[in-house]
Design a protein around this motif. Structure first.
Motif, PDB file in Angstrom:
ATOM      1  N   PHE A   6       0.917  -1.316  -0.153  1.00  8.52           N
ATOM      2  CA  PHE A   6       0.007   0.050   0.135  1.00  8.52           C
ATOM      3  C   PHE A   6       0.780   1.262   0.147  1.00  8.52           C
ATOM      4  CE2 PHE A   6      -2.463   3.190   2.117  1.00  8.52           C
ATOM      5  CZ  PHE A   6      -3.454   3.260   1.455  1.00  8.52           C
ATOM      6  N   LEU A   7       1.980   1.290   0.763  1.00 10.52           N
ATOM      7  CA  LEU A   7       2.730   2.546   0.886  1.00 10.52           C
ATOM      8  C   LEU A   7       3.543   2.572  -0.166  1.00 10.52           C
ATOM      9  CD1 LEU A   7       4.047   2.161   4.698  1.00 10.52           C
ATOM     10  CD2 LEU A   7       2.083   3.548   3.600  1.00 10.52           C
ATOM     11  N   GLU A   8       4.026   1.756  -1.089  1.00  5.51           N
ATOM     12  CA  GLU A   8       4.653   1.626  -2.440  1.00  5.51           C
ATOM     13  C   GLU A   8       3.781   2.347  -3.412  1.00  5.51           C
ATOM     14  OE1 GLU A   8       6.081  -2.053  -3.395  1.00  5.51           O
ATOM     15  OE2 GLU A   8       7.467  -2.146  -1.710  1.00  5.51           O
ATOM     16  N   GLY A   9       2.511   2.007  -3.211  1.00  6.32           N
ATOM     17  CA  GLY A   9       1.779   2.762  -4.258  1.00  6.32           C
ATOM     18  C   GLY A   9       1.394   2.359  -5.566  1.00  6.32           C
ATOM     19  N   GLU A  10       2.177   1.324  -5.984  1.00  3.84           N
ATOM     20  CA  GLU A  10       2.016   0.629  -7.144  1.00  3.84           C
ATOM     21  C   GLU A  10       0.780  -0.110  -7.492  1.00  3.84           C
ATOM     22  OE1 GLU A  10       5.306  -1.942  -8.110  1.00  3.84           O
ATOM     23  OE2 GLU A  10       6.841  -0.618  -7.615  1.00  3.84           O
ATOM     24  N   GLY A  11       0.134  -0.625  -6.458  1.00  2.00           N
ATOM     25  CA  GLY A  11      -1.003  -1.215  -6.541  1.00  2.00           C
ATOM     26  C   GLY A  11      -2.379  -0.286  -6.347  1.00  2.00           C
ATOM     27  N   LEU A  12      -2.162   1.089  -6.198  1.00  2.00           N
ATOM     28  CA  LEU A  12      -3.336   1.887  -5.987  1.00  2.00           C
ATOM     29  C   LEU A  12      -4.161   2.084  -7.190  1.00  2.00           C
ATOM     30  CD1 LEU A  12      -1.996   4.541  -3.211  1.00  2.00           C
ATOM     31  CD2 LEU A  12      -3.231   2.552  -2.693  1.00  2.00           C
ATOM     32  N   THR A  13      -5.375   2.103  -6.846  1.00  2.00           N
ATOM     33  CA  THR A  13      -6.362   2.907  -7.840  1.00  2.00           C
ATOM     34  C   THR A  13      -6.218   4.238  -7.682  1.00  2.00           C
ATOM     35  OG1 THR A  13      -8.276   2.846  -6.604  1.00  2.00           O
ATOM     36  CG2 THR A  13      -7.777   0.753  -8.035  1.00  2.00           C
ATOM     37  N   GLY A  14      -6.578   4.753  -8.722  1.00  2.00           N
ATOM     38  CA  GLY A  14      -6.761   6.314  -8.591  1.00  2.00           C
ATOM     39  C   GLY A  14      -7.847   6.930  -7.649  1.00  2.00           C
ATOM     40  N   ARG A  15      -8.686   6.207  -7.193  1.00  2.00           N
ATOM     41  CA  ARG A  15      -9.674   6.532  -6.135  1.00  2.00           C
ATOM     42  C   ARG A  15      -9.010   6.261  -4.860  1.00  2.00           C
ATOM     43  NH1 ARG A  15     -13.700   4.115  -2.944  1.00  2.00           N
ATOM     44  NH2 ARG A  15     -15.452   5.366  -2.532  1.00  2.00           N
ATOM     45  N   GLN A  16      -8.116   5.491  -4.610  1.00  2.00           N
ATOM     46  CA  GLN A  16      -7.504   5.091  -3.388  1.00  2.00           C
ATOM     47  C   GLN A  16      -6.520   6.162  -3.211  1.00  2.00           C
ATOM     48  OE1 GLN A  16      -6.268   1.069  -4.316  1.00  2.00           O
ATOM     49  NE2 GLN A  16      -7.527   0.129  -2.487  1.00  2.00           N
ATOM     50  N   ALA A  17      -5.714   6.588  -4.218  1.00  2.00           N
ATOM     51  CA  ALA A  17      -4.499   7.500  -4.031  1.00  2.00           C
ATOM     52  C   ALA A  17      -5.203   9.112  -4.031  1.00  2.00           C
ATOM     53  CB  ALA A  17      -3.899   7.503  -5.579  1.00  2.00           C
ATOM     54  N   ALA A  18      -6.360   9.159  -4.575  1.00  2.00           N
ATOM     55  CA  ALA A  18      -7.139  10.485  -4.077  1.00  2.00           C
ATOM     56  C   ALA A  18      -7.504  10.387  -2.878  1.00  2.00           C
ATOM     57  CB  ALA A  18      -8.379  10.454  -5.180  1.00  2.00           C
ATOM     58  N   ILE A  19      -7.921   9.281  -2.171  1.00  2.00           N
ATOM     59  CA  ILE A  19      -8.467   9.303  -0.802  1.00  2.00           C
ATOM     60  C   ILE A  19      -7.270   9.661   0.244  1.00  2.00           C
ATOM     61  CG2 ILE A  19      -9.188   7.599   0.902  1.00  2.00           C
ATOM     62  CD1 ILE A  19     -11.057   6.556  -1.297  1.00  2.00           C
ATOM     63  N   VAL A  20      -6.153   8.978  -0.029  1.00  2.00           N
ATOM     64  CA  VAL A  20      -5.032   9.010   0.778  1.00  2.00           C
ATOM     65  C   VAL A  20      -4.351  10.387   0.632  1.00  2.00           C
ATOM     66  CG1 VAL A  20      -2.496   8.298   1.040  1.00  2.00           C
ATOM     67  CG2 VAL A  20      -4.149   6.812   0.497  1.00  2.00           C
ATOM     68  N   PHE A  21      -4.365  11.028  -0.536  1.00  2.00           N
ATOM     69  CA  PHE A  21      -4.008  12.296  -0.744  1.00  2.00           C
ATOM     70  C   PHE A  21      -4.743  13.295  -0.019  1.00  2.00           C
ATOM     71  CE2 PHE A  21      -4.314  16.605  -3.104  1.00  2.00           C
ATOM     72  CZ  PHE A  21      -3.046  17.026  -2.758  1.00  2.00           C
ATOM     73  N   PHE A  22      -6.131  13.126  -0.105  1.00  2.00           N
ATOM     74  CA  PHE A  22      -6.792  14.080   0.422  1.00  2.00           C
ATOM     75  C   PHE A  22      -7.135  13.917   2.018  1.00  2.00           C
ATOM     76  CE2 PHE A  22      -8.611  14.776  -3.869  1.00  2.00           C
ATOM     77  CZ  PHE A  22      -8.407  16.243  -4.011  1.00  2.00           C
ATOM     78  N   THR A  23      -6.803  13.011   2.642  1.00  2.00           N
ATOM     79  CA  THR A  23      -6.712  12.520   3.913  1.00  2.00           C
ATOM     80  C   THR A  23      -5.599  13.235   4.505  1.00  2.00           C
ATOM     81  OG1 THR A  23      -7.824  10.448   3.661  1.00  2.00           O
ATOM     82  CG2 THR A  23      -6.495  10.730   5.835  1.00  2.00           C
TER      83      THR A  23
END
Length: 47
Positions: A6-23
């Motif tokens: 999860f922390l590497e970010g390779e398997g993140l979808t765009g939605r998950q990345a947006a959630i992490v960013f806005f959090t």
């Protein structure tokens, strides 16, 4: 998904990345608001 993947970010979808960013963005904004709100109290603790 384990934490390292999860922390590497390779398997993140765009939605998950947006959630992490806005959090994180929300956390930073809330911390800033708290610091501004309580800056007098923090100042009095130091001096």
């Amino acid at each position: 998904m384990e934490l390292n993947e999860f922390l590497e970010g390779e398997g993140l979808t765009g939605r998950q990345a947006a959630i992490v960013f806005f959090t994180f963005l929300t956390l930073i904004i809330v911390a800033g608001i708290l610091l501004v709100t309580f800056s007098d109290a923090f100042y009095n603790l130091v001096n």
